[in-house]
Design an enzyme around this catalytic site. Structure first.
Site, short mmCIF file in Angstrom:
data_model
loop_
_atom_site.label_atom_id
_atom_site.label_comp_id
_atom_site.label_asym_id
_atom_site.label_seq_id
_atom_site.Cartn_x
_atom_site.Cartn_y
_atom_site.Cartn_z
N SER A 63 0.75 -1.30 0.32
CA SER A 63 0.11 0.04 -0.02
C SER A 63 0.92 1.25 -0.20
O SER A 63 0.48 2.62 -0.03
CB SER A 63 -1.01 0.10 1.17
OG SER A 63 -2.53 -0.71 1.44
N LYS A 66 -0.45 3.78 -2.28
CA LYS A 66 -0.92 4.56 -2.66
C LYS A 66 -0.61 5.91 -2.04
O LYS A 66 -1.15 7.40 -2.47
CB LYS A 66 -1.91 4.69 -1.50
CG LYS A 66 -2.75 3.15 -1.76
CD LYS A 66 -3.89 2.89 -0.81
CE LYS A 66 -4.25 2.36 -0.18
NZ LYS A 66 -4.07 0.78 -0.48
N SER A 126 -6.95 3.89 4.12
CA SER A 126 -6.21 2.94 2.94
C SER A 126 -7.23 1.85 2.02
O SER A 126 -6.52 0.76 2.23
CB SER A 126 -4.44 2.10 3.41
OG SER A 126 -3.71 1.30 2.73
#
EC number: 3.4.16.4
Length: 388
Positions: A63, A66, A126
């Site tokens: 993640s 992101k 997230s």
């Protein structure tokens, strides 16, 4: 304090400046060896690497991907192509039900969600669903947005990074490095301060569901962490990009492939603590400073204020700030006209006569040609100075 001012020839001169008194030798211990596949610690203001392990090794970012999703969308907001108040229609592809076993903000197909809410879902929660919704809104499709991510990676000089989706779930063609992610974090803080402020939020409630930021260091009062992003997949392990401040110093730590959430926080905290304990960020000159004044011939003024184009930052071992010197070199005698911003020489910053960095020295004001009489007088003065 000016130590000396010497003309070494008719064409150039050197001005030495001492910022403070010399002191004892500085000793910096070796950095700790920490349990993670790779990590890096950099100074935000200078980009200098303070600690590294496999910093340029391609790893699964999970993640941490992101961060680029947020950066690309933020650049579109900055350019005026979209706004944070825009209502985003949620497609079936962005539906939360498509991500049953991963993080999400629980958006529902067919609803309209403000882009700012999606940003908080992306950054604080997230949300993989938020990632797809943002990607489709910004670029029209997820694949087109991924192309934008890779274009920005190239623009930012992320040489060992490739994106294949906007959320970071394990995928072929998705990789990055601790150093590239640190560079990206630096770009977010510098280029998108309004977006970066969201990374310090510890919780967010959407659709009646409150979720807490997984970056536990935001709640650690022993260190002033104000971002950035966690990551985890079974393939990537546990990762964390963190930024923290201490006084005027800001550091960025990136840890990839730790064994647990607690381990990634422990490693990050040790890196940040090491940096703050043994290094300083110093700014010997700002862009608005007049470093010195220098003689100008044939002008309507006799003295030209000179300085640097941008604020100067240096990363030094703690204690070496007391040993910092600067040497200003003019590569020619200055003759009017001179334009503000024109390069007239260089500034060499040194510690114990060891050069650290060289920066352009520029004119801080315009100087026009003087009158005919003034130029004639200066011509004779230059002739006499050459003879002497």
């Amino acid at each position: 304090m000016i130590r000396d001012f010497v003309y070494r020839s008719a064409l150039w001169c050197t001005l030495a400046i001492t910022f403070s008194a010399h002191s004892a030798p500085t000793i910096v211990p070796d950095p700790p060896s920490l349990p993670a596949r790779g990590y890096v610690l950099i100074d935000y203001n200078t980009g200098e690497i303070l600690v590294e392990k496999n910093a340029r090794t391609k790893l699964n970012p999970a993640s941490l991907t992101k961060l680029m999703t947020a950066y690309v969308a933020g650049q579109e907001v900055k350019a005026g192509n979209i706004t944070l108040d825009d209502e985003v229609l949620i497609s079936k592809k962005a539906w939360a039900k498509n991500f049953p076993d991963s993080s999400k903000m629980f958006i529902e197909v067919g609803t309209k969600v403000p882009l700012m809410d999606l940003y908080r879902g992306l950054i604080v929660q997230s949300g993989n669903d938020a990632s797809v919704a943002i990607a489709e809104y910004v670029a029209g499709s997820e694949s087109a947005f991924v192309n934008m991510m890779n274009s920005w990676a190239e623009t930012l000089g992320l040489e060992n990074t490739s994106y294949s989706n906007p959320h970071g779930l394990d995928s072929r063609g998705l990789y990055s490095t601790p150093l590239d992610i640190a560079k990206l974090g630096r770009a977010i803080i510098h280029d998108l301060p309004d977006i970066y402020s969201l990374y310090s939020e510890t919780s967010y409630t959407y659709n009646g569901i409150t979720q807490y930021n997984r970056n536990g260091l935001l709640r650690d009062r022993s260190i002033n962490v104000d971002g950035m992003k966690t990551g985890y997949t079974s393939g990537a392990g546990y990762s964390l990009a963190t930024s923290a401040t201490y006084g005027d110093m800001r550091l960025i730590a990136v840890v990839m492939g730790a064994k647990s959430a607690k381990s990634r926080e422990s490693v990050s905290k040790q890196l940040l603590s090491y940096g703050f304990r043994f290094f300083d960020t110093v700014s010997p000159n700002k862009a608005d400073d007049v470093v010195t004044n220098v003689k100008v011939w044939m002008g309507d003024k006799d003295q030209l204020p000179v300085g640097v184009r941008d604020d100067i930052y240096l990363t030094l071992p703690r204690g070496d700030a007391d040993k910092l010197d600067a040497e200003v070199e003019f590569d020619r005698e200055l003759v009017a006209p001179i334009t503000k911003g024109e390069k007239v020489g260089s500034v060499i910053y040194k510690v114990e006569d060891e050069p650290l960095v060289v920066k352009d020295l520029v004119a801080k004001s315009d100087i026009k040609q003087g009158s005919v009489i003034k130029r004639l007088v200066d011509w004779f003065k230059r002739l006499l100075s050459g003879w002497l």
